[in-house]
Write a protein that holds these residues in place. Structure first.
Motif, PDB file in Angstrom:
ATOM      1  N   LEU A 107      69.754  32.381  19.051  1.00 50.14           N
ATOM      2  CA  LEU A 107      70.035  33.652  18.373  1.00 50.14           C
ATOM      3  C   LEU A 107      71.510  33.743  17.997  1.00 50.14           C
ATOM      4  CD1 LEU A 107      69.060  36.429  17.410  1.00 50.14           C
ATOM      5  CD2 LEU A 107      69.490  37.289  19.730  1.00 50.14           C
ATOM      6  N   GLY A 108      72.393  33.327  18.903  1.00 45.89           N
ATOM      7  CA  GLY A 108      73.825  33.347  18.597  1.00 45.89           C
ATOM      8  C   GLY A 108      74.166  32.436  17.431  1.00 45.89           C
ATOM      9  N   GLN A 109      73.552  31.262  17.384  1.00 43.47           N
ATOM     10  CA  GLN A 109      73.793  30.337  16.273  1.00 43.47           C
ATOM     11  C   GLN A 109      73.299  30.937  14.954  1.00 43.47           C
ATOM     12  OE1 GLN A 109      71.623  26.966  17.747  1.00 43.47           O
ATOM     13  NE2 GLN A 109      73.390  26.087  18.807  1.00 43.47           N
ATOM     14  N   MET A 110      72.185  31.625  15.002  1.00 43.65           N
ATOM     15  CA  MET A 110      71.645  32.252  13.791  1.00 43.65           C
ATOM     16  C   MET A 110      72.569  33.358  13.296  1.00 43.65           C
ATOM     17  SD  MET A 110      67.661  32.312  15.035  1.00 43.65           S
ATOM     18  CE  MET A 110      66.912  32.977  13.552  1.00 43.65           C
ATOM     19  N   VAL A 111      73.128  34.121  14.223  1.00 45.73           N
ATOM     20  CA  VAL A 111      74.082  35.167  13.834  1.00 45.73           C
ATOM     21  C   VAL A 111      75.316  34.538  13.203  1.00 45.73           C
ATOM     22  CG1 VAL A 111      75.627  36.960  14.717  1.00 45.73           C
ATOM     23  CG2 VAL A 111      73.255  36.843  15.522  1.00 45.73           C
TER      24      VAL A 111
ATOM     25  N   LEU B   6      76.024  34.844   4.947  1.00 39.75           N
ATOM     26  CA  LEU B   6      74.904  34.889   3.996  1.00 39.75           C
ATOM     27  C   LEU B   6      74.458  36.308   3.671  1.00 39.75           C
ATOM     28  CD1 LEU B   6      72.734  32.041   5.599  1.00 39.75           C
ATOM     29  CD2 LEU B   6      74.314  31.849   3.657  1.00 39.75           C
ATOM     30  N   MET B   7      75.098  37.286   4.293  1.00 45.25           N
ATOM     31  CA  MET B   7      74.673  38.673   4.080  1.00 45.25           C
ATOM     32  C   MET B   7      74.912  39.104   2.629  1.00 45.25           C
ATOM     33  SD  MET B   7      75.941  40.527   7.602  1.00 45.25           S
ATOM     34  CE  MET B   7      75.394  42.148   7.016  1.00 45.25           C
TER      35      MET B   7
ATOM     36  N   THR C 239      64.160  35.364   7.400  1.00 47.87           N
ATOM     37  CA  THR C 239      64.949  35.811   6.250  1.00 47.87           C
ATOM     38  C   THR C 239      65.554  34.651   5.476  1.00 47.87           C
ATOM     39  OG1 THR C 239      66.988  36.042   7.542  1.00 47.87           O
ATOM     40  CG2 THR C 239      65.525  37.968   7.436  1.00 47.87           C
ATOM     41  N   ASN C 240      65.727  33.480   6.130  1.00 46.53           N
ATOM     42  CA  ASN C 240      66.275  32.309   5.430  1.00 46.53           C
ATOM     43  C   ASN C 240      65.849  31.064   6.208  1.00 46.53           C
ATOM     44  OD1 ASN C 240      67.811  30.285   4.151  1.00 46.53           O
ATOM     45  ND2 ASN C 240      69.451  31.743   3.675  1.00 46.53           N
TER      46      ASN C 240
END
Length: 474
Positions: free
Chosen positions: A455-459, A465-466, A393-394
């Motif tokens: 995954l936690g870092q991406m969240v 950025l949402m 997504t980014n």
């Protein structure tokens, strides 16, 4: 409906690798439907005594399974809907096999030796590992075994496959329904094989080449050779289509220029050479980067800034959402035979995963790599799918996090492997296998935990950025 696999194979001879090992690699890519892949050690007692294909219902005569099978590793389709589909592995004799690379054909050979209709039997990609790998004691044994199976049972699809031991790599391609040809890869060379018939120059009666006994006669009898001199199997039995120019050739072109910047050429070139030399010795990291690539620093990169929207969709990338597993089968020459076989394995899209170097002299595999058919975040296959889909997504933001994750994971696995190589000196039998299984579990858990951390870092990064946000905080 048959499972679709469209892959990219990389082969590297022992004098072309950084550590003197042989390496055969492939990304196993599927279609629109997710195909969960697992990692399994197949022990002799688990090898089928009677065999029938799921797709074609071809029954294999028991005498073709009667030899004492060797233990081997496998990367099966865990759903079982399309058969075992073992994909790749290394057996107890340190012989490796990757099967298969879906390749192309043409109407001339199909008019002479047509592919079978699956309703009429024959073998395919679901069968070859299970019917071949447990019976091999050298890379060249693979040619004899596949040749026998093809000539006796036939095939309903075109396939490329590779075999290796500590000294040799052989690449084999099926031709029509019952024929085949193979070439030994020179020790100082590498090969890139996308989804087309790849073998070009072929020499009959040369020990570095092998084929069906009647292949040369078949070429002459049916006037199949378009060239005035010599034999180029890609010209004789393969394709040179618009699809090749957009789907297959660009993948080879991009890796060739990565391994040797002087290679040059254009992405769509139809006659890129089969046997090539790099400008340096090739490492595991080089292969992983190549299998993860998406035309970086060119106008054709889907994540890049250089190209137009049309250019970004011009060519099929190597790293793609349809990567379901990628492996490098490495037979090392600088360690004892008992620890020489290493199956580097990664699940999911290669842009957001990391290899794990599993010792193959084992009787079981780590729990988190034993994939479940349904979504389960305790299994790294599904965790990697999630990180890849979120990362997509980014990529500008998440790609940097992935780079750091992969660097960390590979370095930690290298350290565990180096320590284990030293710690198991003098061990043998079950005591050795227990230590290797312990190391495999430690590496698998390390990469699994690193992936959870990623995954936690991406969240964390993605929170701000949402699209669904409002800057005025009440």
């Amino acid at each position: 409906m048959r499972k679709q696999t469209e892959c990219t194979t990389i082969l590297v001879g022992k004098d072309a690798t950084i550590d003197g090992s042989t390496m055969i690699a492939r990304s196993e890519d599927g279609g629109r439907t997710i195909i969960p892949e697992g990692f399994k050690a197949v022990n002799p007692e688990d090898q089928p005594k009677h065999y029938e294909s799921v797709i074609s219902h071809q029954k294999i005569d028991d005498e073709d399974l009667a030899q004492t099978p060797l233990r081997y590793t496998s990367v099966p389709d865990v759903s079982g809907k399309n058969g075992i589909w073992g994909a790749a592995g290394i057996n107890a004799a340190n012989v490796a096999m990757t099967a298969t690379e879906t390749i192309t054909t043409n109407s001339r050979i199909q008019g002479v030796d047509p592919l079978l209709d699956p309703e009429d039997g024959g073998l395919g990609e679901e069968d070859f590992i299970t019917l071949t790998l447990p019976y091999l004691h050298s890379a060249k044994d693979g040619l004899k075994r596949i040749g026998h199976l093809l000539e006796k049972y036939g095939t309903y699809e075109m396939n490329g496959m590779a075999f290796s031991d500590k000294d040799e790599i052989w690449y084999l391609e099926t031709i029509g329904g019952h024929h085949w040809a193979a070439r030994r890869i020179p020790d100082d060379a590498y090969v890139i094989a996308p989804n087309r018939l790849n073998i070009d120059e072929f020499k009959f009666n040369d020990p570095d080449f092998a084929c069906s006994a009647d292949l040369k006669d078949l070429i002459e009898e049916y006037h199949l050779n378009p060239d005035r001199e010599g034999y180029n199997l890609r010209h004789i039995f393969g394709s040179s289509t618009i699809k090749d120019a957009h789907y297959n050739n660009p993948r080879a072109w991009y890796i060739h220029n990565f391994f040797n910047p002087d290679f040059g050429g254009q992405p769509s070139d139809q006659d890129q050479p089969f046997i090539c030399r790099a400008n340096r010795k090739i490492s595991i990291e080089d292969i992983k980067w190549a299998e993860s690539s998406h035309y970086q620093d060119t106008p054709y990169d889907a994540y890049g800034d250089e190209g137009t929207p049309e250019q970004k969709k011009t060519f099929r990338p190597i790293g793609i959402n349809r990567n379901f597993e990628t492996h490098v089968l490495q037979i090392r020459n600088d360690v004892p035979a008992e620890i020489a076989g290493v199956q580097w394995l990664a699940f999911g899209p290669n842009t957001f995963n990391s290899f794990v170097p599993f010792y193959t002299n084992v009787t079981d595999t780590p729990e988190c790599f034993q994939t479940t058919p349904k979504f389960n975040l305790n299994k790294i296959f599904w965790l990697n799918k999630l990180t890849a889909q979120l990362g997509d997504t980014n990529y500008r933001v998440y790609g940097e996090l992935e780079d750091a994750f992969e660097q960390k994971s590979l370095s930690e696995c290298h350290k565990i492997q180096h320590d284990t190589d030293k710690a198991v000196k003098g061990l043998s039998g079950k005591e050795l296998q227990d230590k290797l299984e312990e190391a495999n579990k430690k590496m698998a858990n390390t990469v699994y935990n690193n992936t959870v951390e990623l995954l936690g870092q991406m969240v964390d990064e993605g929170h701000g950025l949402m699209t669904l946000k409002y800057d005025l905080l009440d």
